[in-house]
Design a protein around this motif. Sequence first.
Motif, PDB file in Angstrom:
ATOM      1  N   CYS A 153      88.322  11.931  17.729  1.00  0.00           N
ATOM      2  CA  CYS A 153      88.685  11.289  16.468  1.00  0.00           C
ATOM      3  C   CYS A 153      88.976   9.805  16.658  1.00  0.00           C
ATOM      4  CB  CYS A 153      89.890  11.983  15.847  1.00  0.00           C
ATOM      5  SG  CYS A 153      89.480  13.616  15.257  1.00  0.00           S
ATOM      6  N   ARG A 154      89.306   9.413  17.882  1.00  0.00           N
ATOM      7  CA  ARG A 154      89.503   7.990  18.154  1.00  0.00           C
ATOM      8  C   ARG A 154      88.171   7.250  18.100  1.00  0.00           C
ATOM      9  NH1 ARG A 154      92.820  10.697  20.941  1.00  0.00           N
ATOM     10  NH2 ARG A 154      91.442  11.027  22.717  1.00  0.00           N
ATOM     11  N   ARG A 155      87.105   7.981  18.372  1.00  0.00           N
ATOM     12  CA  ARG A 155      85.765   7.383  18.324  1.00  0.00           C
ATOM     13  C   ARG A 155      85.192   7.507  16.908  1.00  0.00           C
ATOM     14  NH1 ARG A 155      80.455   8.967  22.038  1.00  0.00           N
ATOM     15  NH2 ARG A 155      79.181   7.174  21.381  1.00  0.00           N
ATOM     16  N   ALA A 156      84.770   8.700  16.504  1.00  0.00           N
ATOM     17  CA  ALA A 156      84.281   8.932  15.142  1.00  0.00           C
ATOM     18  C   ALA A 156      84.215  10.429  14.882  1.00  0.00           C
ATOM     19  CB  ALA A 156      82.902   8.308  14.946  1.00  0.00           C
ATOM     20  N   ALA A 157      84.727  10.859  13.731  1.00  0.00           N
ATOM     21  CA  ALA A 157      84.747  12.295  13.430  1.00  0.00           C
ATOM     22  C   ALA A 157      84.838  12.561  11.935  1.00  0.00           C
ATOM     23  CB  ALA A 157      85.925  12.963  14.154  1.00  0.00           C
ATOM     24  N   VAL A 158      84.299  13.717  11.563  1.00  0.00           N
ATOM     25  CA  VAL A 158      84.443  14.245  10.197  1.00  0.00           C
ATOM     26  C   VAL A 158      85.124  15.601  10.311  1.00  0.00           C
ATOM     27  CG1 VAL A 158      83.270  15.002   8.099  1.00  0.00           C
ATOM     28  CG2 VAL A 158      82.328  13.085   9.419  1.00  0.00           C
ATOM     29  N   ILE A 159      86.255  15.758   9.616  1.00  0.00           N
ATOM     30  CA  ILE A 159      87.000  17.016   9.602  1.00  0.00           C
ATOM     31  C   ILE A 159      86.913  17.598   8.187  1.00  0.00           C
ATOM     32  CG2 ILE A 159      89.203  18.150  10.090  1.00  0.00           C
ATOM     33  CD1 ILE A 159      88.053  16.547  12.495  1.00  0.00           C
ATOM     34  N   ASN A 160      86.325  18.781   8.054  1.00  0.00           N
ATOM     35  CA  ASN A 160      86.242  19.454   6.764  1.00  0.00           C
ATOM     36  C   ASN A 160      87.328  20.519   6.666  1.00  0.00           C
ATOM     37  OD1 ASN A 160      83.927  18.017   5.934  1.00  0.00           O
ATOM     38  ND2 ASN A 160      82.586  19.409   7.061  1.00  0.00           N
ATOM     39  N   VAL A 161      88.154  20.438   5.633  1.00  0.00           N
ATOM     40  CA  VAL A 161      89.221  21.428   5.465  1.00  0.00           C
ATOM     41  C   VAL A 161      88.619  22.695   4.868  1.00  0.00           C
ATOM     42  CG1 VAL A 161      91.420  21.969   4.361  1.00  0.00           C
ATOM     43  CG2 VAL A 161      90.995  19.653   5.241  1.00  0.00           C
ATOM     44  N   SER A 162      88.586  23.744   5.684  1.00  0.00           N
ATOM     45  CA  SER A 162      88.010  25.024   5.283  1.00  0.00           C
ATOM     46  C   SER A 162      89.129  26.056   5.135  1.00  0.00           C
ATOM     47  CB  SER A 162      86.944  25.460   6.298  1.00  0.00           C
ATOM     48  OG  SER A 162      86.229  26.581   5.837  1.00  0.00           O
ATOM     49  N   THR A 163      88.841  27.310   5.400  1.00  0.00           N
ATOM     50  CA  THR A 163      89.828  28.368   5.194  1.00  0.00           C
ATOM     51  C   THR A 163      89.427  29.624   5.958  1.00  0.00           C
ATOM     52  OG1 THR A 163      90.735  29.913   3.540  1.00  0.00           O
ATOM     53  CG2 THR A 163      88.593  28.947   3.057  1.00  0.00           C
ATOM     54  N   LEU A 164      90.412  30.431   6.293  1.00  0.00           N
ATOM     55  CA  LEU A 164      90.153  31.718   6.948  1.00  0.00           C
ATOM     56  C   LEU A 164      89.261  32.610   6.080  1.00  0.00           C
ATOM     57  CD1 LEU A 164      90.802  33.760   9.258  1.00  0.00           C
ATOM     58  CD2 LEU A 164      92.782  34.469   7.913  1.00  0.00           C
ATOM     59  N   VAL A 165      89.422  32.519   4.757  1.00  0.00           N
ATOM     60  CA  VAL A 165      88.649  33.418   3.883  1.00  0.00           C
ATOM     61  C   VAL A 165      87.196  32.965   3.728  1.00  0.00           C
ATOM     62  CG1 VAL A 165      90.713  34.193   2.639  1.00  0.00           C
ATOM     63  CG2 VAL A 165      89.313  32.353   1.660  1.00  0.00           C
ATOM     64  N   SER A 166      86.812  31.887   4.422  1.00  0.00           N
ATOM     65  CA  SER A 166      85.399  31.494   4.469  1.00  0.00           C
ATOM     66  C   SER A 166      84.642  32.332   5.493  1.00  0.00           C
ATOM     67  CB  SER A 166      85.281  30.027   4.866  1.00  0.00           C
ATOM     68  OG  SER A 166      85.673  29.848   6.225  1.00  0.00           O
ATOM     69  N   SER A 167      85.373  33.001   6.375  1.00  0.00           N
ATOM     70  CA  SER A 167      84.759  33.748   7.468  1.00  0.00           C
ATOM     71  C   SER A 167      84.087  35.020   6.962  1.00  0.00           C
ATOM     72  CB  SER A 167      85.812  34.109   8.525  1.00  0.00           C
ATOM     73  OG  SER A 167      85.277  35.015   9.473  1.00  0.00           O
ATOM     74  N   ILE A 168      82.772  35.105   7.153  1.00  0.00           N
ATOM     75  CA  ILE A 168      82.022  36.302   6.740  1.00  0.00           C
ATOM     76  C   ILE A 168      82.448  37.485   7.605  1.00  0.00           C
ATOM     77  CG2 ILE A 168      79.699  37.314   6.638  1.00  0.00           C
ATOM     78  CD1 ILE A 168      78.669  34.471   5.946  1.00  0.00           C
ATOM     79  N   LYS A 170      85.301  38.013   9.002  1.00  0.00           N
ATOM     80  CA  LYS A 170      86.671  38.451   8.689  1.00  0.00           C
ATOM     81  C   LYS A 170      86.798  39.002   7.264  1.00  0.00           C
ATOM     82  CE  LYS A 170      89.341  36.973  12.261  1.00  0.00           C
ATOM     83  NZ  LYS A 170      90.352  37.818  12.918  1.00  0.00           N
ATOM     84  N   CYS A 171      85.753  38.923   6.464  1.00  0.00           N
ATOM     85  CA  CYS A 171      85.834  39.321   5.053  1.00  0.00           C
ATOM     86  C   CYS A 171      86.400  40.736   4.831  1.00  0.00           C
ATOM     87  CB  CYS A 171      84.466  39.176   4.389  1.00  0.00           C
ATOM     88  SG  CYS A 171      84.506  39.403   2.594  1.00  0.00           S
ATOM     89  N   PRO A 172      85.981  41.742   5.619  1.00  0.00           N
ATOM     90  CA  PRO A 172      86.533  43.085   5.390  1.00  0.00           C
ATOM     91  C   PRO A 172      88.053  43.159   5.484  1.00  0.00           C
ATOM     92  CG  PRO A 172      84.583  43.219   6.773  1.00  0.00           C
ATOM     93  CD  PRO A 172      84.924  41.760   6.636  1.00  0.00           C
ATOM     94  N   GLU A 173      88.657  42.302   6.323  1.00  0.00           N
ATOM     95  CA  GLU A 173      90.116  42.359   6.474  1.00  0.00           C
ATOM     96  C   GLU A 173      90.863  41.389   5.564  1.00  0.00           C
ATOM     97  OE1 GLU A 173      91.351  40.235  10.481  1.00  0.00           O
ATOM     98  OE2 GLU A 173      89.427  41.235  10.757  1.00  0.00           O
ATOM     99  N   THR A 174      90.150  40.425   4.975  1.00  0.00           N
ATOM    100  CA  THR A 174      90.843  39.447   4.122  1.00  0.00           C
ATOM    101  C   THR A 174      90.517  39.589   2.633  1.00  0.00           C
ATOM    102  OG1 THR A 174      89.078  37.769   4.312  1.00  0.00           O
ATOM    103  CG2 THR A 174      90.831  37.724   5.979  1.00  0.00           C
ATOM    104  N   PHE A 175      89.470  40.374   2.298  1.00  0.00           N
ATOM    105  CA  PHE A 175      89.010  40.392   0.908  1.00  0.00           C
ATOM    106  C   PHE A 175      90.049  40.931  -0.074  1.00  0.00           C
ATOM    107  CE2 PHE A 175      86.800  42.110  -2.799  1.00  0.00           C
ATOM    108  CZ  PHE A 175      86.145  40.958  -3.227  1.00  0.00           C
ATOM    109  N   ALA A 176      90.720  42.016   0.295  1.00  0.00           N
ATOM    110  CA  ALA A 176      91.669  42.659  -0.636  1.00  0.00           C
ATOM    111  C   ALA A 176      92.794  41.713  -1.042  1.00  0.00           C
ATOM    112  CB  ALA A 176      92.247  43.916   0.000  1.00  0.00           C
ATOM    113  N   MET A 177      93.225  40.854  -0.114  1.00  0.00           N
ATOM    114  CA  MET A 177      94.329  39.943  -0.427  1.00  0.00           C
ATOM    115  C   MET A 177      93.864  38.722  -1.212  1.00  0.00           C
ATOM    116  SD  MET A 177      94.929  38.279   3.359  1.00  0.00           S
ATOM    117  CE  MET A 177      95.128  36.542   3.118  1.00  0.00           C
ATOM    118  N   ALA A 178      92.570  38.441  -1.200  1.00  0.00           N
ATOM    119  CA  ALA A 178      92.060  37.264  -1.911  1.00  0.00           C
ATOM    120  C   ALA A 178      90.613  37.506  -2.354  1.00  0.00           C
ATOM    121  CB  ALA A 178      92.141  36.039  -1.001  1.00  0.00           C
TER     122      ALA A 178
END
Length: 257
Positions: A153-168, A170-178
């Motif tokens: 990041c001192r040189r050059a970087a792009v950080i995209n704020v994503s989420t755990l529920v973006s994980s395909i 992990k979907c079976p374990e996170t879908f019911a809650m969201a």
Amino acid sequence: MAMASRICNSVLVTGSNRGIGLELVCQLAGSPSPPTLIFAGCRDPAGPRAQELRVLAQKHKDVITIIQLDTSSPDSISQAAKIVGSKLKDGSLNLIINNAGVNVHLELSNTGDKEMVDTYRTNVVGPMFVAKDFLPYLRMAASQAADQTSMSCRRAAVINVSTLVSSIQKCPETFAMAPMYAYRISKAALNMLTKCLAEDFKKDGILVMAIHPGWVRTDMGGQEVIDSVKGMLKVISSLTEEDSGTLLDWEGNGIPW
């Protein structure tokens, strides 16, 4: 906030008028070695929802510049890039944190065409245009860095704020809650954007990755936002080439696609 050295010389944070974005700007500006320039992008800098950001910018007026930036509008992004470019002394920008996003809490029965398209526009198309329009400044930063052999990041970087529920995976374990269709699908697409940009920008020495800030009520302030951002900045400040194209959480743990 303890950061051993300056995280970068210049940074753009989108969606900086509240929640995680506001706290990112606050902790960056308040660090022992703050960036020389912090560009705080928000949709309506003069509006009531940007009041806290305006107060913060006034407190750190030599460091923070508020930029009108609506990530759902390509014209707004293009204009913001020109304004930021005019304020960069050497034309280089080290870090972009694509934080602006919308979270639509709608199940399938309530999800229509408008919700899908609007969410995708803000959460995927917006970050893509930000990366595209600000790329010349990232390239300049990467080419001017003293260390030409590694990514950070001192040189050059792009950080995209994503989420755990973006994980395909992990979907079976996170879908019911969201069970949120528009949000999940848009953030899964953001992950693919992250991978594409990481491959594309590798030749320029620009690091690209995605980060999950934890389960934070982003419309609220408080300790959980403070702790999340502390963790995020610790992870971001220690990223290396190996982390480009990955999805990590705010504690540095990998999340499967």
